[in-house]
Design an enzyme around this catalytic site. Structure first.
Site, PDB file in Angstrom:
ATOM      1  N   HIS A  27       0.839  -1.203   0.000  1.00 39.37           N
ATOM      2  CA  HIS A  27       0.000   0.000   0.000  1.00 39.37           C
ATOM      3  C   HIS A  27       0.875   1.254   0.000  1.00 39.37           C
ATOM      4  O   HIS A  27       0.605   2.213  -0.737  1.00 39.37           O
ATOM      5  CB  HIS A  27      -0.909   0.032   1.234  1.00 39.37           C
ATOM      6  CG  HIS A  27      -1.952  -1.027   1.260  1.00 39.37           C
ATOM      7  ND1 HIS A  27      -2.173  -1.817   2.362  1.00 39.37           N
ATOM      8  CD2 HIS A  27      -2.846  -1.433   0.324  1.00 39.37           C
ATOM      9  CE1 HIS A  27      -3.159  -2.656   2.108  1.00 39.37           C
ATOM     10  NE2 HIS A  27      -3.585  -2.449   0.872  1.00 39.37           N
ATOM     11  N   ARG A  67      -1.978  -6.928  -8.059  1.00 35.16           N
ATOM     12  CA  ARG A  67      -0.957  -7.916  -7.736  1.00 35.16           C
ATOM     13  C   ARG A  67      -0.898  -9.042  -8.745  1.00 35.16           C
ATOM     14  O   ARG A  67       0.140  -9.678  -8.916  1.00 35.16           O
ATOM     15  CB  ARG A  67      -1.223  -8.513  -6.347  1.00 35.16           C
ATOM     16  CG  ARG A  67      -1.091  -7.516  -5.229  1.00 35.16           C
ATOM     17  CD  ARG A  67      -1.615  -8.094  -3.950  1.00 35.16           C
ATOM     18  NE  ARG A  67      -3.052  -8.343  -4.147  1.00 35.16           N
ATOM     19  CZ  ARG A  67      -3.906  -8.563  -3.176  1.00 35.16           C
ATOM     20  NH1 ARG A  67      -3.504  -8.585  -1.944  1.00 35.16           N
ATOM     21  NH2 ARG A  67      -5.178  -8.767  -3.434  1.00 35.16           N
ATOM     22  N   SER A  70      -3.292  -7.781   2.992  1.00 38.49           N
ATOM     23  CA  SER A  70      -3.575  -7.547   4.413  1.00 38.49           C
ATOM     24  C   SER A  70      -4.148  -8.798   5.066  1.00 38.49           C
ATOM     25  O   SER A  70      -3.786  -9.140   6.195  1.00 38.49           O
ATOM     26  CB  SER A  70      -4.561  -6.384   4.572  1.00 38.49           C
ATOM     27  OG  SER A  70      -3.986  -5.184   4.143  1.00 38.49           O
ATOM     28  N   LYS A  73     -18.572  -5.705   7.617  1.00 36.81           N
ATOM     29  CA  LYS A  73     -17.330  -6.475   7.566  1.00 36.81           C
ATOM     30  C   LYS A  73     -16.619  -6.425   8.919  1.00 36.81           C
ATOM     31  O   LYS A  73     -16.568  -5.388   9.575  1.00 36.81           O
ATOM     32  CB  LYS A  73     -16.394  -5.927   6.488  1.00 36.81           C
ATOM     33  CG  LYS A  73     -16.836  -6.246   5.089  1.00 36.81           C
ATOM     34  CD  LYS A  73     -15.747  -5.915   4.096  1.00 36.81           C
ATOM     35  CE  LYS A  73     -16.121  -6.389   2.714  1.00 36.81           C
ATOM     36  NZ  LYS A  73     -15.060  -6.144   1.757  1.00 36.81           N
TER      37      LYS A  73
END
Length: 156
Positions: free
Chosen positions: A17, A90, A127, A41
């Site tokens: 990040h 990614r 993460s 969440k």
């Protein structure tokens, strides 16, 4: 140039990040790092904690600010008058997922999305994976800025 938004959950913020923040800061006049808030969440870090960590990480970049958003990202972009959304990719699966969102965001509001491929050393880091490894006692310091690593260990 223009104002860009770099959205994410940042739970916790990783070196990947931080790499995207640095690169976006060099490419845009202003960058807003937008930590998503979704009460449905479960997150390890509350919104305020994530904002505090991101604000500390963004401090060296004079053109980067941090905010939270809830709801549609494109609505947040309109609120802060951002013309571009920044997304770090990614892998090909990230691209497949993010491309459809980028196309929908453009259709809804005209906001474009810029994809930044991750630096190779961060391509496998997420993460979620960092949290899983840390919860099981594995070393994650190589994937996190030192201040974030300290806060993660304190949470565990």
């Amino acid at each position: 140039m223009s104002r860009a938004v770099f959205p994410g959950t940042f739970d916790p913020p990783t070196n990947g990040h931080l790499d995207v923040i640095a690169r976006a800061s060099a490419a845009f006049t202003e960058v807003v790092v937008a930590a998503g808030v979704n009460p449905a969440k479960q997150r390890m870090f509350e919104a305020g904690e994530r904002v505090a960590m991101l604000t500390e990480l963004a401090a060296p970049y004079g053109n980067v600010t941090v905010a939270t958003f809830d709801g549609l990202l494109v609505d947040f972009c309109r609120t802060v008058d951002a013309q571009v959304i920044i997304k770090g990719l990614r892998s090909g699966s990230d691209y497949d997922y993010e491309l459809r969102m980028a196309q929908m965001n453009r259709r809804l509001t005209g906001v474009d999305t810029l994809f930044l491929p991750t630096a190779p050393e961060h391509g496998y880091v997420s993460s979620s994976l960092v949290k899983e490894i840390a919860k099981l006692g594995g070393p994650v310091d190589a994937f996190l800025p030192p201040a974030v690593h300290t806060k993660l260990l304190a949470k565990l």
